[in-house]
Design a protein around this motif. Structure first.
Motif, PDB file in Angstrom:
ATOM      1  N   LEU A 248      18.970  -9.873  -0.945  1.00  0.00           N
ATOM      2  CA  LEU A 248      19.843 -10.143   0.189  1.00  0.00           C
ATOM      3  C   LEU A 248      19.094 -10.930   1.258  1.00  0.00           C
ATOM      4  CD1 LEU A 248      22.568  -9.470   1.720  1.00  0.00           C
ATOM      5  CD2 LEU A 248      21.349  -7.486   2.637  1.00  0.00           C
ATOM      6  N   TYR A 249      19.708 -12.011   1.713  1.00  0.00           N
ATOM      7  CA  TYR A 249      19.151 -12.811   2.807  1.00  0.00           C
ATOM      8  C   TYR A 249      19.976 -12.601   4.059  1.00  0.00           C
ATOM      9  CZ  TYR A 249      18.306 -16.878   5.803  1.00  0.00           C
ATOM     10  OH  TYR A 249      18.040 -17.693   6.875  1.00  0.00           O
ATOM     11  N   SER A 250      19.281 -12.290   5.164  1.00  0.00           N
ATOM     12  CA  SER A 250      19.930 -12.136   6.464  1.00  0.00           C
ATOM     13  C   SER A 250      19.629 -13.366   7.314  1.00  0.00           C
ATOM     14  CB  SER A 250      19.419 -10.876   7.172  1.00  0.00           C
ATOM     15  OG  SER A 250      19.773 -10.888   8.543  1.00  0.00           O
ATOM     16  N   ARG A 251      20.677 -14.075   7.709  1.00  0.00           N
ATOM     17  CA  ARG A 251      20.485 -15.281   8.518  1.00  0.00           C
ATOM     18  C   ARG A 251      19.953 -14.924   9.910  1.00  0.00           C
ATOM     19  NH1 ARG A 251      23.469 -18.234  12.207  1.00  0.00           N
ATOM     20  NH2 ARG A 251      25.211 -16.756  12.051  1.00  0.00           N
ATOM     21  N   SER A 252      20.456 -13.856  10.491  1.00  0.00           N
ATOM     22  CA  SER A 252      20.043 -13.510  11.850  1.00  0.00           C
ATOM     23  C   SER A 252      18.598 -13.006  11.892  1.00  0.00           C
ATOM     24  CB  SER A 252      20.977 -12.455  12.449  1.00  0.00           C
ATOM     25  OG  SER A 252      20.829 -11.220  11.796  1.00  0.00           O
TER      26      SER A 252
ATOM     27  N   TYR B  89      27.758 -12.535  -6.865  1.00  0.00           N
ATOM     28  CA  TYR B  89      27.076 -13.024  -5.668  1.00  0.00           C
ATOM     29  C   TYR B  89      28.083 -13.107  -4.535  1.00  0.00           C
ATOM     30  CZ  TYR B  89      28.954 -17.807  -6.073  1.00  0.00           C
ATOM     31  OH  TYR B  89      29.786 -18.902  -6.135  1.00  0.00           O
ATOM     32  N   CYS B  90      27.546 -13.129  -3.323  1.00  0.00           N
ATOM     33  CA  CYS B  90      28.394 -13.181  -2.148  1.00  0.00           C
ATOM     34  C   CYS B  90      27.663 -13.965  -1.067  1.00  0.00           C
ATOM     35  CB  CYS B  90      28.690 -11.756  -1.663  1.00  0.00           C
ATOM     36  SG  CYS B  90      29.673 -11.676  -0.148  1.00  0.00           S
TER      37      CYS B  90
ATOM     38  N   ALA C 177      23.563 -13.873   2.406  1.00  0.00           N
ATOM     39  CA  ALA C 177      23.692 -14.379   1.037  1.00  0.00           C
ATOM     40  C   ALA C 177      23.092 -13.317   0.130  1.00  0.00           C
ATOM     41  CB  ALA C 177      22.955 -15.702   0.869  1.00  0.00           C
ATOM     42  N   CYS C 178      23.780 -12.991  -0.933  1.00  0.00           N
ATOM     43  CA  CYS C 178      23.363 -11.863  -1.765  1.00  0.00           C
ATOM     44  C   CYS C 178      23.643 -12.148  -3.241  1.00  0.00           C
ATOM     45  CB  CYS C 178      24.130 -10.607  -1.331  1.00  0.00           C
ATOM     46  SG  CYS C 178      23.622  -9.089  -2.141  1.00  0.00           S
ATOM     47  N   VAL C 179      22.697 -11.779  -4.089  1.00  0.00           N
ATOM     48  CA  VAL C 179      22.888 -11.779  -5.540  1.00  0.00           C
ATOM     49  C   VAL C 179      22.737 -10.337  -6.012  1.00  0.00           C
ATOM     50  CG1 VAL C 179      21.866 -12.439  -7.755  1.00  0.00           C
ATOM     51  CG2 VAL C 179      22.194 -14.159  -5.985  1.00  0.00           C
TER      52      VAL C 179
ATOM     53  N   ILE D 239      21.960 -19.009  -6.728  1.00  0.00           N
ATOM     54  CA  ILE D 239      22.562 -19.704  -5.590  1.00  0.00           C
ATOM     55  C   ILE D 239      21.450 -20.371  -4.789  1.00  0.00           C
ATOM     56  CG2 ILE D 239      24.588 -18.211  -5.418  1.00  0.00           C
ATOM     57  CD1 ILE D 239      23.281 -16.741  -3.135  1.00  0.00           C
ATOM     58  N   ARG D 240      21.728 -21.575  -4.310  1.00  0.00           N
ATOM     59  CA  ARG D 240      20.751 -22.302  -3.486  1.00  0.00           C
ATOM     60  C   ARG D 240      21.423 -22.682  -2.175  1.00  0.00           C
ATOM     61  NH1 ARG D 240      18.475 -27.884  -3.483  1.00  0.00           N
ATOM     62  NH2 ARG D 240      19.830 -28.386  -5.258  1.00  0.00           N
ATOM     63  N   LEU D 241      20.714 -22.386  -1.083  1.00  0.00           N
ATOM     64  CA  LEU D 241      21.246 -22.603   0.261  1.00  0.00           C
ATOM     65  C   LEU D 241      20.415 -23.639   1.006  1.00  0.00           C
ATOM     66  CD1 LEU D 241      21.467 -18.822   1.189  1.00  0.00           C
ATOM     67  CD2 LEU D 241      23.326 -20.208   0.267  1.00  0.00           C
ATOM     68  N   ARG D 242      21.063 -24.409   1.857  1.00  0.00           N
ATOM     69  CA  ARG D 242      20.362 -25.277   2.788  1.00  0.00           C
ATOM     70  C   ARG D 242      20.263 -24.537   4.116  1.00  0.00           C
ATOM     71  NH1 ARG D 242      23.212 -29.515   2.252  1.00  0.00           N
ATOM     72  NH2 ARG D 242      21.789 -30.676   0.916  1.00  0.00           N
ATOM     73  N   LEU D 243      19.041 -24.379   4.599  1.00  0.00           N
ATOM     74  CA  LEU D 243      18.805 -23.668   5.847  1.00  0.00           C
ATOM     75  C   LEU D 243      18.569 -24.653   6.988  1.00  0.00           C
ATOM     76  CD1 LEU D 243      16.313 -20.932   4.563  1.00  0.00           C
ATOM     77  CD2 LEU D 243      18.816 -20.817   4.650  1.00  0.00           C
TER      78      LEU D 243
END
Length: 278
Positions: free
Chosen positions: A107-111, A22-23, A29-31, A271-275
């Motif tokens: 893959l998650y793109s924040r922008s 993962y990265c 954010a990517c798995v 992976i868990r992210l807070r947005l």
């Protein structure tokens, strides 16, 4: 975005054998789930799944912050092809599709506030789950399930089959053949996409838009039977499956089950992210 929790674990219990990566960067954010090797080939001591997951993980930080999925896949593919040529792998992976390094990727793109899913992976936005299964996996899993049920009818026990999974050996040729269905340029009932370094139909990428008020995002590989809101809950769901159906041929059908002595039936990443709400 902020990483709340993250975990990557090998099915064998040895991190050196893991084909997941993962990265997480400021923008992505990517798995990455490197496909389990069925060819037996090694590249500088690494499996094809380890090769491709490593190259992709190293490429993500180099992506432009606002790239769309077409540009992202182009950059990843170009990087992989350069790697194959540098390692003198290109001719081999071109001629023999089942030896080709292959990965699923989420893959998650924040922008762009978007999740892109290539292959069998999963995510949870707040408490809403999204999956991306493929039909060839269901076919192979059901074929193995039938074979193992017949083995048990013939007198074998689950314990014996955990020692030697004859069901997996029976479907191994199907697993190798499925690679000829991968990244086809024309529609096919068994076709599916994966990241390999070679072109595929970008229209088959599953796209999930993240709502403006979303506060939590979890990404996971298919080493978890089901994604849950937290890592512990996802681990608990996995443990329940391992206890009631360790061969993974009844309650949760797979192409492979738990090998005796291993920690799980597959490598797994969560992976868990807070947005920050927009």
């Amino acid at each position: 975005m902020e990483v709340i929790e993250a975990s990557v674990l090998s099915k064998t219990g040895d991190p050196q054998t893991c084909e997941d990566r993962y990265c997480v960067t400021e923008d992505y954010a990517c798995v990455i789930d490197g496909a389990t090797d069925v060819s037996g080939k090694r590249y500088n001591g690494r499996t094809s799944g380890q090769v491709i997951s490593g190259v992709i993980a190293e490429t993500i930080p180099m992506l432009p912050a606002d790239a769309d999925i077409r540009e992202i896949i182009d950059i990843i593919n170009e990087t992989l092809i350069r790697y194959y040529k540098a390692q003198e792998m290109y001719d081999s992976v071109t001629e023999s599709p089942y030896t080709r390094p292959t990965a699923a990727m989420i893959l998650y793109s924040r922008s762009r506030h978007t999740v892109w899913m290539v292959g069998d992976c999963q995510c949870m936005i707040d408490e809403e789950a999204h999956t991306n299964p493929k039909i060839v996996d269901d076919i192979i899993a059901n074929t193995r399930s039938l074979f193992l049920e017949a083995e048990i009818r013939k007198g074998k026990t689950v314990e014996e089959l955990l020692e030697k999974d004859t069901g997996f050996e029976a479907v191994r040729p199907f697993i190798q053949m499925q690679y000829y269905m991968q990244n086809l340029q024309e529609p096919n009932q068994y076709g599916y996409i994966a990241v390999t370094g070679f072109p595929f139909d970008l229209g088959q990428i599953k796209t999930v838009c993240v709502k403006p008020d979303a506060t939590s995002l979890a990404l996971a590989s298919d080493g978890y039977p089901t994604i849950r809101p937290t890592l512990q809950q996802s681990e608990d769901a996995l443990r329940d499956i391992q206890e009631c159906d360790p061969l993974c041929f009844r309650e949760y059908k797979l192409a492979k089950g738990l090998v005796k002595g291993n920690a799980s039936f597959d490598d797994r990443t969560y992976i868990r992210l807070r947005l920050k709400p927009r």
